[in-house]
Scaffold this motif. Structure first.
Motif, PDB file in Angstrom:
ATOM      1  N   MET A  29       0.782  -1.227   0.000  1.00 20.85           N
ATOM      2  CA  MET A  29       0.000   0.000   0.000  1.00 20.85           C
ATOM      3  C   MET A  29       0.819   1.287   0.000  1.00 20.85           C
ATOM      4  SD  MET A  29      -3.083  -1.204  -0.060  1.00 20.85           S
ATOM      5  CE  MET A  29      -4.192   0.128   0.383  1.00 20.85           C
ATOM      6  N   GLU A  30       2.128   1.210   0.174  1.00 21.87           N
ATOM      7  CA  GLU A  30       2.907   2.438   0.226  1.00 21.87           C
ATOM      8  C   GLU A  30       3.191   2.964  -1.175  1.00 21.87           C
ATOM      9  OE1 GLU A  30       6.303   1.921   2.743  1.00 21.87           O
ATOM     10  OE2 GLU A  30       5.099   1.944   4.568  1.00 21.87           O
ATOM     11  N   ALA A  31       3.760   4.162  -1.240  1.00 15.86           N
ATOM     12  CA  ALA A  31       3.888   4.878  -2.518  1.00 15.86           C
ATOM     13  C   ALA A  31       4.682   4.104  -3.553  1.00 15.86           C
ATOM     14  CB  ALA A  31       4.534   6.245  -2.274  1.00 15.86           C
ATOM     15  N   ASP A  32       5.734   3.401  -3.094  1.00 19.57           N
ATOM     16  CA  ASP A  32       6.575   2.682  -4.051  1.00 19.57           C
ATOM     17  C   ASP A  32       6.101   1.260  -4.271  1.00 19.57           C
ATOM     18  OD1 ASP A  32       7.130   1.864  -1.525  1.00 19.57           O
ATOM     19  OD2 ASP A  32       9.312   1.713  -1.804  1.00 19.57           O
ATOM     20  N   SER A  33       4.920   0.930  -3.767  1.00 20.39           N
ATOM     21  CA  SER A  33       4.357  -0.402  -3.951  1.00 20.39           C
ATOM     22  C   SER A  33       3.065  -0.272  -4.746  1.00 20.39           C
ATOM     23  CB  SER A  33       4.093  -1.071  -2.596  1.00 20.39           C
ATOM     24  OG  SER A  33       5.285  -1.163  -1.845  1.00 20.39           O
ATOM     25  N   THR A  34       2.438  -1.405  -4.986  1.00 18.52           N
ATOM     26  CA  THR A  34       1.162  -1.385  -5.705  1.00 18.52           C
ATOM     27  C   THR A  34       0.245  -2.451  -5.152  1.00 18.52           C
ATOM     28  OG1 THR A  34       0.060  -1.731  -7.831  1.00 18.52           O
ATOM     29  CG2 THR A  34       2.097  -2.925  -7.483  1.00 18.52           C
ATOM     30  N   ALA A  35      -1.022  -2.126  -5.071  1.00 21.10           N
ATOM     31  CA  ALA A  35      -2.024  -3.099  -4.625  1.00 21.10           C
ATOM     32  C   ALA A  35      -2.793  -3.663  -5.807  1.00 21.10           C
ATOM     33  CB  ALA A  35      -2.991  -2.443  -3.634  1.00 21.10           C
ATOM     34  N   ALA A  36      -2.292  -3.414  -7.024  1.00 29.61           N
ATOM     35  CA  ALA A  36      -3.021  -3.831  -8.219  1.00 29.61           C
ATOM     36  C   ALA A  36      -3.160  -5.342  -8.320  1.00 29.61           C
ATOM     37  CB  ALA A  36      -2.328  -3.285  -9.463  1.00 29.61           C
ATOM     38  N   ASP A  37      -2.192  -6.095  -7.774  1.00 25.78           N
ATOM     39  CA  ASP A  37      -2.268  -7.544  -7.893  1.00 25.78           C
ATOM     40  C   ASP A  37      -2.968  -8.188  -6.706  1.00 25.78           C
ATOM     41  OD1 ASP A  37      -0.280  -6.861  -6.166  1.00 25.78           O
ATOM     42  OD2 ASP A  37       1.212  -8.275  -6.931  1.00 25.78           O
ATOM     43  N   LEU A  38      -3.654  -7.376  -5.893  1.00 26.78           N
ATOM     44  CA  LEU A  38      -4.476  -7.921  -4.821  1.00 26.78           C
ATOM     45  C   LEU A  38      -5.905  -8.115  -5.324  1.00 26.78           C
ATOM     46  CD1 LEU A  38      -3.398  -5.832  -1.684  1.00 26.78           C
ATOM     47  CD2 LEU A  38      -2.473  -8.016  -2.495  1.00 26.78           C
ATOM     48  N   THR A  39      -6.571  -9.135  -4.818  1.00 26.22           N
ATOM     49  CA  THR A  39      -7.973  -9.325  -5.151  1.00 26.22           C
ATOM     50  C   THR A  39      -8.808  -8.308  -4.376  1.00 26.22           C
ATOM     51  OG1 THR A  39      -8.350 -10.901  -3.354  1.00 26.22           O
ATOM     52  CG2 THR A  39      -7.558 -11.796  -5.451  1.00 26.22           C
ATOM     53  N   PRO A  40     -10.053  -8.078  -4.781  1.00 22.32           N
ATOM     54  CA  PRO A  40     -10.895  -7.114  -4.055  1.00 22.32           C
ATOM     55  C   PRO A  40     -11.014  -7.424  -2.563  1.00 22.32           C
ATOM     56  CG  PRO A  40     -11.882  -7.627  -6.167  1.00 22.32           C
ATOM     57  CD  PRO A  40     -10.702  -8.543  -6.024  1.00 22.32           C
ATOM     58  N   ILE A  41     -11.167  -8.691  -2.203  1.00 25.14           N
ATOM     59  CA  ILE A  41     -11.324  -9.030  -0.790  1.00 25.14           C
ATOM     60  C   ILE A  41     -10.022  -8.826  -0.028  1.00 25.14           C
ATOM     61  CG2 ILE A  41     -10.871 -11.487  -1.175  1.00 25.14           C
ATOM     62  CD1 ILE A  41     -13.217  -9.901   1.440  1.00 25.14           C
ATOM     63  N   GLU A  42      -8.893  -9.093  -0.672  1.00 22.59           N
ATOM     64  CA  GLU A  42      -7.599  -8.861  -0.022  1.00 22.59           C
ATOM     65  C   GLU A  42      -7.372  -7.370   0.206  1.00 22.59           C
ATOM     66  OE1 GLU A  42      -5.423 -12.724  -2.142  1.00 22.59           O
ATOM     67  OE2 GLU A  42      -4.927 -10.684  -2.755  1.00 22.59           O
ATOM     68  N   ARG A  43      -7.697  -6.571  -0.803  1.00 28.10           N
ATOM     69  CA  ARG A  43      -7.520  -5.121  -0.672  1.00 28.10           C
ATOM     70  C   ARG A  43      -8.444  -4.566   0.404  1.00 28.10           C
ATOM     71  NH1 ARG A  43      -8.713  -4.105  -5.378  1.00 28.10           N
ATOM     72  NH2 ARG A  43      -6.665  -4.443  -6.293  1.00 28.10           N
ATOM     73  N   GLU A  44      -9.700  -5.028   0.429  1.00 31.97           N
ATOM     74  CA  GLU A  44     -10.642  -4.551   1.433  1.00 31.97           C
ATOM     75  C   GLU A  44     -10.197  -4.945   2.839  1.00 31.97           C
ATOM     76  OE1 GLU A  44     -15.440  -4.797   2.474  1.00 31.97           O
ATOM     77  OE2 GLU A  44     -14.615  -5.857   0.741  1.00 31.97           O
ATOM     78  N   PHE A  45      -9.700  -6.168   2.958  1.00 31.03           N
ATOM     79  CA  PHE A  45      -9.206  -6.636   4.258  1.00 31.03           C
ATOM     80  C   PHE A  45      -8.050  -5.763   4.745  1.00 31.03           C
ATOM     81  CE2 PHE A  45      -5.889  -9.170   6.382  1.00 31.03           C
ATOM     82  CZ  PHE A  45      -6.571  -9.564   7.531  1.00 31.03           C
ATOM     83  N   LEU A  46      -7.123  -5.453   3.865  1.00 31.51           N
ATOM     84  CA  LEU A  46      -5.953  -4.675   4.253  1.00 31.51           C
ATOM     85  C   LEU A  46      -6.337  -3.225   4.561  1.00 31.51           C
ATOM     86  CD1 LEU A  46      -2.962  -4.618   4.741  1.00 31.51           C
ATOM     87  CD2 LEU A  46      -2.574  -4.355   2.283  1.00 31.51           C
ATOM     88  N   VAL A  47      -7.193  -2.632   3.736  1.00 33.89           N
ATOM     89  CA  VAL A  47      -7.627  -1.255   3.982  1.00 33.89           C
ATOM     90  C   VAL A  47      -8.387  -1.162   5.298  1.00 33.89           C
ATOM     91  CG1 VAL A  47      -9.165   0.574   3.162  1.00 33.89           C
ATOM     92  CG2 VAL A  47      -7.654  -0.589   1.549  1.00 33.89           C
ATOM     93  N   THR A  48      -9.257  -2.136   5.566  1.00 32.73           N
ATOM     94  CA  THR A  48     -10.004  -2.139   6.821  1.00 32.73           C
ATOM     95  C   THR A  48      -9.067  -2.284   8.017  1.00 32.73           C
ATOM     96  OG1 THR A  48     -11.884  -3.156   5.671  1.00 32.73           O
ATOM     97  CG2 THR A  48     -11.897  -3.238   8.074  1.00 32.73           C
ATOM     98  N   SER A  49      -8.047  -3.119   7.860  1.00 29.14           N
ATOM     99  CA  SER A  49      -7.068  -3.284   8.942  1.00 29.14           C
ATOM    100  C   SER A  49      -6.339  -1.966   9.209  1.00 29.14           C
ATOM    101  CB  SER A  49      -6.059  -4.380   8.579  1.00 29.14           C
ATOM    102  OG  SER A  49      -6.675  -5.637   8.458  1.00 29.14           O
ATOM    103  N   ILE A  50      -5.970  -1.259   8.148  1.00 29.52           N
ATOM    104  CA  ILE A  50      -5.265   0.016   8.309  1.00 29.52           C
ATOM    105  C   ILE A  50      -6.165   1.048   8.987  1.00 29.52           C
ATOM    106  CG2 ILE A  50      -4.249   1.952   7.038  1.00 29.52           C
ATOM    107  CD1 ILE A  50      -3.287  -0.089   4.961  1.00 29.52           C
TER     108      ILE A  50
END
Length: 565
Positions: A498-519
């Motif tokens: 999730m940081e500026a030099d990384s990308t969440a593009a290869d995460l699935t929707p549920i993985e991205r939602e899980f990580l965003v909710t955790s943050i």
């Protein structure tokens, strides 16, 4: 959009010429995906893509469905199909063009491939005999030793061919554990209600350790398999259990009609020692799959060729035998090279010249894969990279292993579907229902591009595997806040994805939602506190405490003696 199909030589024969013409028609129609074409026709995407693969002449209905999906003229193409079909039948190799390849490439042999499975007669006979004598049997061998093919094209047909008097089983079931073995395959542990035993074949047993993250489910599934040994009367072991006596309850009597055969990779054999009862079962009945003798390897080369009315140059056979002897776990690589030679055959002959052209046994896999990637756009290459890495579990002190995944986890766009189709056509990936898998683990080590991707992103790949499992568990628990990431684990995942030099593009929707909710939950451990905890757990904490103690002793001695010169 770049071309993503294997190249064809339209001068190689009528089948290839017809397939090439179909591809041209598709390009002229705007290169629709096969999934889009399937929606316009009454045939599946794999069937339509197979029509233009150039391996066999498609049936007329399939060819016309392909043409209709691309807006072609059915009458014109029916006439073209009829002319080319007549040309194919008039060739001296009449009928050969309609036959499937006699080699399976990286794909394992199936239960229907017994007539093409050569070189393992004695091992098949030994496995059948051991299965008749013991209720729990383990087949152990290195990756690439042919265990899966031995089970499907060797053991299963041999058991079906047994006479009733010799104990032909009432049913034979095949499975691989997967991430939830008990939930997915628990019903297979119950024998069928019929005369004779039920044989359960568990291929890729190592998935118990690589994919199943729940130790309780793992232990319960193993316990269920071992119930096959329950109440075993220790007789001659024939499948006919009519003479069983001494059953104390219905459950045990039922369990005694189950026989289990597992196949496990040799490098995971030690993990089996974590389960005491499993150790007892393995000690009682284990069959080791060793390397094939030169004469057996020769059979695997010339046997399928003879079945397909092909000729193998003697110089080619000698070269392959030499290469196999120098390469552990070489069977899938050899099989893939033979498949590529079949595609490049001269008439009925497989040649050494073609073998050298594809880079030999080691280079054939990379050669095939790079042909596919040469037709990808940069965006498609990135999609393929993310897709392939999701199908790999990086080893932790052990070799990397493949990881089957649901199609929905890999394909989230029309372009991703196109990439998947190309990889499946090249036989780099296999699709079974909604599941997708690497055709063979040999692909990980034999394809330099993929090996470099894994090695360069190994730690991130481990984080992604853990994130996938955690997100799935969170969803199964109705998004329980207690299942969210926190502390150091959350910090590591945020930095990786999730940081500026990384990308969440290869995460699935549920993985991205899980990580965003955790943050957003703010469950962080402050970096200073994390460092403090790591310091306390380190050896330097002990050094610090000893230094502090020495200082205290020196100060005390000085204080007590300061007034006494």
């Amino acid at each position: 959009m770049g071309r993503s199909e294997n190249p064809l030589d339209p001068t190689a024969g009528p089948v290839q010429r017809f397939a090439h013409a179909l591809r041209v028609l598709r390009r002229e129609a705007g290169s629709p995906t096969y999934r889009e074409m399937a929606r316009r026709a009454d045939y599946s995407a794999p069937t339509l893509s197979g029509a233009a693969a150039g391996e066999r002449m498609p049936s007329l209905p399939v060819a016309l469905a392909y043409v209709a999906a691309c807006g072609g003229d059915p009458e014109e193409w029916e006439a073209r199909w009829q002319a080319l079909a007549q040309e194919a039948s008039a060739l001296s190799v009449a009928g050969d063009e309609d036959k499937p390849a006699p080699y399976r490439g990286l794909a394992r042999f199936g239960t229907e491939d017994g007539d093409l499975f050569f070189g393992r007669d004695q091992l098949v006979a030994d496995l059948v005999e051991l299965t008749r004598k013991e209720r729990f049997v383990a087949l152990v061998g290195a990756s690439g030793s042919g265990k899966s093919s031995l089970l499907r094209a060797g053991l299963v047909p041999a058991l079906h061919d047994l006479d009733a008097a010799d104990g032909r089983p009432a049913a034979i079931r095949i499975c691989a554990p997967g991430p939830t073995p008990l939930t997915t395959h628990g019903a297979l542990l119950t024998p069928v209600d019929a005369d004779g035993d039920t044989v359960l074949v568990v291929d890729q047993f190592e998935e118990i350790f690589t994919l199943c993250q729940n130790p309780l489910e793992r232990a319960e599934f193993i316990r269920g398999l071992l119930r096959a040994r329950s109440n075993d009367p220790g007789d001659s072991g024939d499948f006919d259990r009519s003479g069983d006596t001494g059953a104390t309850d219905t459950s045990s009597a039922c369990d005694s009609r189950l026989r289990v055969v597992i196949a496990v990779r040799a490098d995971f054999y030690g993990r089996c020692a974590e389960h005491h009862e499993l150790v007892e079962a393995l000690n009682a009945a284990t069959l080791l799959v060793g390397p094939m003798a030169p004469e057996q390897v020769r059979e695997t080369i010339v046997g399928p060729a003879a079945a397909g009315r092909l000729v193998v140059e003697r110089a080619l056979t000698a070269r392959i035998l030499s290469d196999v002897a120098q390469e552990p776990g070489a069977l899938p690589l050899m099989s893939h090279a033979l498949l590529e030679l079949w595609r490049r055959r001269k008439g009925r002959t497989l040649t050494l010249e073609a073998y050298d052209a594809i880079g030999g046994m080691q280079g054939a896999v990379g050669h095939t894969a790079e042909e596919v990637f040469a037709g990808f756009t940069p965006a498609q290459t990135e999609l393929a990279r993310a897709m392939l890495l999701r199908l790999i579990t990086p080893g932790d002190g052990a070799p990397d292993t493949r990881r089957p995944a649901d199609r929905a986890e890999l394909v989230r766009s029309a372009e991703a579907e196109t990439v998947l189709e190309a990889l499946v056509r090249a036989r780099l990936l296999t699709v079974d229902g909604t599941g997708v898998d690497l055709t063979h683990e040999a692909l990980i080590t034999a394809w330099p591009r993929l090996r470099a991707w894994v090695d360069s992103g190994r730690e991130r790949l481990r984080l992604q595997r853990r994130l996938t499992e955690s997100a799935r568990e969170w969803e199964q628990l109705d998004r329980d806040p207690g299942a969210l990431y926190r502390g150091a684990r959350l910090l590591a995942a945020r930095a990786a994805f999730m940081e500026a030099d990384s990308t969440a593009a290869d995460l699935t929707p549920i993985e991205r939602e899980f990580l965003v909710t955790s943050i957003r939950s703010g469950r962080f451990v402050q970096p200073a506190l994390v460092l403090t905890r790591r310091f306390v757990r380190s050896r330097w904490w002990l050094v610090f405490r000893l230094a502090l103690l020495c200082w205290a002793v020196i100060w005390t001695v000085w204080f007590l003696n300061r007034d006494h010169p």
